[in-house]
Design an enzyme around this catalytic site. Structure first.
Site, PDB file in Angstrom:
ATOM      1  N   ASP A   1       7.673  15.277  10.291  1.00  0.00           N
ATOM      2  CA  ASP A   1       7.511  15.283   8.828  1.00  0.00           C
ATOM      3  C   ASP A   1       7.507  16.731   8.320  1.00  0.00           C
ATOM      4  O   ASP A   1       7.495  16.986   7.127  1.00  0.00           O
ATOM      5  CB  ASP A   1       6.246  14.534   8.388  1.00  0.00           C
ATOM      6  CG  ASP A   1       5.063  14.776   9.308  1.00  0.00           C
ATOM      7  OD1 ASP A   1       5.083  15.759  10.084  1.00  0.00           O
ATOM      8  OD2 ASP A   1       4.088  13.983   9.240  1.00  0.00           O
TER       9      ASP A   1
ATOM     10  N   ASP B   1       3.704  18.854  13.643  1.00  0.00           N
ATOM     11  CA  ASP B   1       3.660  17.879  12.541  1.00  0.00           C
ATOM     12  C   ASP B   1       3.221  18.617  11.265  1.00  0.00           C
ATOM     13  O   ASP B   1       2.525  19.623  11.337  1.00  0.00           O
ATOM     14  CB  ASP B   1       2.636  16.796  12.892  1.00  0.00           C
ATOM     15  CG  ASP B   1       2.583  15.654  11.905  1.00  0.00           C
ATOM     16  OD1 ASP B   1       3.126  14.585  12.222  1.00  0.00           O
ATOM     17  OD2 ASP B   1       1.999  15.830  10.813  1.00  0.00           O
TER      18      ASP B   1
ATOM     19  N   HIS C   1      -4.537  12.448  13.978  1.00  0.00           N
ATOM     20  CA  HIS C   1      -5.608  12.403  12.963  1.00  0.00           C
ATOM     21  C   HIS C   1      -6.837  11.597  13.421  1.00  0.00           C
ATOM     22  O   HIS C   1      -7.890  11.687  12.810  1.00  0.00           O
ATOM     23  CB  HIS C   1      -5.092  11.775  11.664  1.00  0.00           C
ATOM     24  CG  HIS C   1      -4.015  12.576  10.997  1.00  0.00           C
ATOM     25  ND1 HIS C   1      -4.189  13.893  10.634  1.00  0.00           N
ATOM     26  CD2 HIS C   1      -2.741  12.252  10.638  1.00  0.00           C
ATOM     27  CE1 HIS C   1      -3.067  14.349  10.066  1.00  0.00           C
ATOM     28  NE2 HIS C   1      -2.172  13.374  10.074  1.00  0.00           N
TER      29      HIS C   1
ATOM     30  N   ASP D   1       0.866  -1.187   0.000  1.00  0.00           N
ATOM     31  CA  ASP D   1       0.000   0.000   0.000  1.00  0.00           C
ATOM     32  C   ASP D   1       0.899   1.232   0.000  1.00  0.00           C
ATOM     33  O   ASP D   1       1.445   1.610   1.042  1.00  0.00           O
ATOM     34  CB  ASP D   1      -0.910   0.003   1.231  1.00  0.00           C
ATOM     35  CG  ASP D   1      -1.818   1.233   1.261  1.00  0.00           C
ATOM     36  OD1 ASP D   1      -1.672   2.126   0.384  1.00  0.00           O
ATOM     37  OD2 ASP D   1      -2.670   1.311   2.172  1.00  0.00           O
TER      38      ASP D   1
END
Ligand code: Q9C
Ligand code: ZN
Length: 686
Positions: A269, A176, A139, A24
């Site tokens: 990130d 982030d 999230h 994936d």
């Protein structure tokens, strides 16, 4: 107030025990090596042994249900016993999520690790800490996993801290690169949790593609003003853009909010080399961000890992965060200090959107740029390319391929060697001869003059023949030089010296700095003092914060005088420090700072201490404070600020006098061409 000491580190191998079992491309960057390489790098820098190890535990069902529904909890629980086919099917119900039979166990450990961190900090066992966890959390939502996240670790921690410790104000800083929409949803209507997030947005073209990630999502109902979104509409944002967002958005609001605890959704990130973020911030940027947060909430900072997919960038940035939590001096931040146009545009928009809710923004012009047309954006961009060396979108696009990732590896390898300097064995030196006993100061060394009297006289007479005759002046000089010498030779990090002739001592000290080979010294003078200095070559940047109007002087690039009205007991100094002094200082990038406290100072003890704390991000934390009229309270407070044992405590926030505010605004408009970190609006851009 004095704070607890020590840094907690929470990590357990077991959280590496799940991974993606099928192909994936959407999820294959979220790998167990993220934790392993971060922890390895912490060991490599001997940071693990300097932290207090706190064990993980499982979060309980009750704790998980502080944020999630029991139905959702049952779904996640059920994945423990599923085969690959079933796991795939559950995963498909969510956006960018994969499940493994160990996911549930790890997700419970991630929640528990975060709560262990909160407990360690709130109980006073440690002052701050970091939890390295997988899966990440920001999230995930009440009824849904999302973006590699299963349980919302940080949101659960905030609810837990409110409940268990009765906290009334918690700040969540989400650095982030993705919008933590899960956290936003939980606290949208809650004024007790201030949520700040910056994120790659690209006018809603970047995942999670939500309208509500934009700057105008300010919160709802009672929670209006307590949700701060800084959308990045371009890739390539870096150190100066992130710092500008801190100076002009997060920090003023956070100082006004007065949080009791800070939770960091600590995703990396947003750092250089990351395939998702495509940003350019280097690891030491995270040291600076961490340092600023440590000046709030009495230093109670809990960093909890979220994203971060370039292993080298991630692990170096984690180390920078932990090193800063441990109070090591900060590395100089690299790169040209000038935010790009697109960043400033976002910053202006958030400031305008939040004007109604925060006193620190009350004098802001209410001009959100709303929808800048694509055309005008392109025009402005063309101008930007001509006038700025900031990386443009074009230069950073394509960092997803492995060649680029390896390039970043090599870059970071040599970059980190440059910035990881040896830490002086002692933090603060002091030369205080009268009134204050050394034992009243926090852990510091009392310096002894190593230079003999004759040597000093020779030195001084070469500089000023008259001065040699004055015993008291000579002693003063001796104090200042002794401390400065220790700083320059890196035997200590910073220092404080009493001097009855501060002006002469400072002039002498500056000369000594240049003889030593320094390039740029930032000299901040608080109070009335005339320094005879040659300010043309840019080797000194002199900032004078004084009460008396200096009508004959106009501000120039290297001589700035800030007329500041008496603000006895009031804390309207924030807008000057955050909106002016720090941006100028970061733009200048000094290799040493001298703070001189003279007579007739218009700043209170707390303001001076706060300034001292905040400036420690510059010049590898090298600061010399020279105090003319020794006041015990001032000396103690500054010494504490230098040694990092406490942060100044301010009462409730009061707005700036309009006069003081207008002075800052005037100076900002006048000097933002020269000192580019001052920019927080795009008008007068070119
Ligand atoms: N095509 C965290 O950093 N990417 N999650 C989706 C869609 C998902 C990131 C790409 C990124 C999730 C914690
Ligand atoms: Zn992320």
């Amino acid at each position: 107030p004095a704070m607890a000491s020590g840094t907690a580190l929470i990590y357990d191998d077991e959280m590496t025990s799940y991974k993606l079992l099928w192909d994936d491309p959407e999820c294959d960057i979220e790998v167990p090596e993220r934790l392993l390489s971060s922890y390895e790098q912490l060991k490599h820098y001997h940071l693990v042994e300097r932290c207090i190890h706190v064990p993980v535990r499982e979060g309980t069902e009750e704790e998980i249900m502080l944020v999630h529904s029991s139905e959702y909890l049952e779904v996640v629980k059920s994945t423990q016993t599923m085969n690959e086919e079933e796991l795939r099917r559950v995963s498909e119900n969510y956006d960018a999520v994969y499940f493994h039979p160990n996911t549930y166990r790890c997700a419970k450990l991630a929640v528990g690790a975060t709560l262990q961190l909160v407990d360690s900090v709130m109980s006073g066992k440690v002052c701050n800490g970091m939890a390295l966890v997988r899966p990440p959390g920001h999230h995930s939502q009440r009824n849904a996993a999302n973006g590699f996240c299963v349980f919302n670790n940080v949101a659960i921690a905030a609810q837990y801290a409110k409940r268990r410790y009765g906290l009334q104000r918690i700040l969540i800083v989400d650095w982030d690169v993705h919008h933590g929409q899960g956290i936003q949803y939980v606290f949208e209507e809650d004024p007790s949790v201030l949520y700040y997030s910056w994120h790659r947005y690209e006018h809603q073209q970047f995942w999670p593609l939500l309208r509500e990630s934009d700057y105008d999502a300010v919160g709802q109902g009672k929670g209006k003003g307590f949700n701060l979104n800084v959308p990045w509409n371009k890739v390539g944002m870096g150190n100066s853009d992130y710092l500008a967002a801190f100076f002009h958005v997060l920090l003023p609001v956070a100082f006004e909010f007065v949080p009791e605890l800070i939770l960091v959704s600590s995703g990396y990130d947003s750092g250089i080399g990351d395939p998702e973020g495509q940003m350019t911030a280097t690891p030491e940027c995270f040291a600076h961000l961490t340092h600023f947060l440590m000046q709030l909430a009495n230093g109670r900072v809990c960093a909890v890992l979220e994203g971060g997919y370039h292993l080298k960038s991630l692990s170096e940035s984690v180390c920078m965060t932990v090193k800063t939590l441990l109070r090591d001096p900060l590395p100089q931040i690299s790169g040209e200090m000038a935010p790009c146009l697109s960043a400033v545009e976002s910053i202006q928009n958030v400031r305008a959107a939040h004007k109604p809710y925060w006193k620190c923004l009350m004098y802001e012009e209410a001009t959100p740029l709303h929808n800048l047309s694509t055309k005008s954006q392109q025009m402005m961009e063309a101008e930007l390319i001509q006038t700025s060396t900031h990386p443009t979108a074009k230069q950073v696009v394509g960092t997803t391929n492995s060649d680029e990732a390896i390039k970043t590896d090599r870059f970071l390898e040599s970059h980190m060697k440059k910035i990881l300097f040896p830490v002086p064995p002692v933090k603060t030196a002091s030369a205080i001869v009268s009134k204050v006993d050394a034992h009243l100061l926090p852990i510091s060394v009392q310096v002894e003059m190593e230079m003999n009297a004759q040597e000093l006289k020779t030195l001084v007479s070469a500089f000023d023949a008259e001065l040699v005759k004055e015993e008291k002046a000579l002693l003063s000089l001796q104090n200042v030089l002794a401390v400065l010498d220790k700083i320059l030779k890196k035997k200590v990090c910073n220092g404080i010296a009493e001097s009855s002739v501060a002006s002469v001592s400072t002039t002498f000290a500056l000369k000594h700095c240049f003889d030593f080979g320094l390039q740029r010294v930032l000299c901040i003078v608080v109070g009335d003092m005339d320094l005879e200095l040659d300010l043309d070559d840019g080797k000194i940047l002199l900032m004078n914060i004084c009460q008396k109007q200096q009508t004959e002087k106009t501000n120039s690039k290297y001589h700035i005088s800030l007329n500041w009205k008496e603000d006895a007991g009031r804390n309207n100094f924030f807008c000057a420090v955050l909106g002016f002094i720090l941006p100028v200082a970061y733009s200048y990038q000094p290799d040493l700072m001298i703070i001189v406290i003279g007579p007739n100072r218009s700043l209170g003890v707390n303001a001076i201490s706060l300034l001292t704390c905040l400036l420690q991000g510059l010049a590898e934390s090298r600061i010399l404070v020279v105090i003319q009229d020794t006041e015990i309270k001032l000396v103690q407070s500054v010494a504490k600020a230098l040694s990092g044992v406490s942060t100044p405590d301010f009462g409730a926030y009061a707005p700036a006098f309009q006069e003081n505010f207008l002075e800052i605004k005037r100076l900002r408009d006048q000097l933002q061409q020269e000192w580019k970190m001052l920019r927080c609006s795009v008008k007068d851009w070119i």
